[in-house]
Design an enzyme around this catalytic site. Structure first.
Site, PDB file in Angstrom:
ATOM      1  CG  HIS A 183      -6.873 -56.419 -40.337  1.00 37.23           C
ATOM      2  ND1 HIS A 183      -6.622 -56.435 -42.062  1.00 37.23           N
ATOM      3  CD2 HIS A 183      -5.171 -55.575 -40.314  1.00 37.23           C
ATOM      4  CE1 HIS A 183      -5.667 -55.753 -42.655  1.00 37.23           C
ATOM      5  NE2 HIS A 183      -4.450 -55.926 -41.858  1.00 37.23           N
ATOM      6  CE  LYS A 195      -7.132 -52.623 -40.327  1.00 37.33           C
ATOM      7  NZ  LYS A 195      -5.860 -51.303 -39.565  1.00 37.33           N
TER       8      LYS A 195
END
Length: 236
Positions: free
Chosen positions: A131, A135
């Protein structure tokens, strides 16, 4: 449909754009320190906030009798508490670790593959997720859902982050610049590797799925999942 956006970051802005294009209206936005509009005017609330405030947002909606769709991850230790509140208030609630239609199809493919491969003990399964740098939680909620689907059909007892324990499903989490979300399930043996991969290209898939869930939930009572929204049926 009149929507309250609880959380107005990148996902909130994408949901707003697509909801307006679909003819819905945004009557309330909760930003990091301020809010705009009237929450009580909303037909439904969509929560993409942060783990620190998700419980407050979900509770607020359920206590007000407003159906709520939540895509915030990192708070699931309180999930049963929110389910109980929803039941006590005769409310409406959908939580999903990922609202993308493609990801939810991937969840079912993942479960089927795990069931199919389960008898072949020479294959060792692992999960990798990648990600963007912003995040906060690791592993991702999506990776946890994938792991839970595998564990239903596995001898492994649990999942852990960065583990080499024999009876534990390993999840590897990576954070890289401008990655929308990539999830890979690998079955490795000494002879070959079987891989399943989902790679998101934009946030629009997540946002469209959340709007689809909101359209499904409006005027319903109860606790639902994306399998209900999409009509996905898989035999456990």
């Amino acid at each position: 449909m009149k929507i309250a956006l609880l959380g107005y970051g990148k996902m909130g802005k994408t949901i707003e754009k697509l909801a307006l294009e679909k003819g819905h209206s945004i009557v309330f936005k909760s930003l990091s320190k301020t809010a705009e509009g009237k929450f009580e005017d909303a037909d439904i609330a969509i929560d993409f906030s942060s783990p620190e405030v998700a419980i407050k947002n979900i509770s607020k909606a359920l206590e007000a009798g407003t159906p709520i769709v939540s895509g915030t991850t990192g708070w699931l230790d309180k999930y049963d508490e929110m389910v109980k509140l929803c039941e006590n208030r005769n409310g409406s609630f959908i939580y999903a670790s990922n609202f993308s239609v493609g990801v939810n199809l991937f969840f079912s493919i993942n479960e089927y593959a795990a069931k199919l491969i389960a008898p072949w003990k020479e294959y060792n399964v692992s999960v990798e997720e990648i990600h963007h740098l912003q995040k906060k939680d690791a592993p991702s909620g999506t990776a946890i859902t994938i792991a839970e689907g595998i564990l239903k059909h596995s001898d492994k007892k649990d999942w852990k982050l960065n583990t080499s324990e024999e009876n534990t499903l390993n999840i590897t989490a990576k954070r890289e610049e401008d990655v929308k979300g990539t999830h890979i399930v690998s079955y490795d043996s000494s002879i070959d590797t079987i891989s399943l991969k989902h790679e998101a290209h934009s946030r629009e898939g997540f946002a469209l799925g959340a709007i689809l869930a909101a359209e499904f939930l409006k005027d319903k009572k109860g606790i639902f999942t994306m399998k209900d929204v999409l009509g996905i049926k898989i035999n456990d």
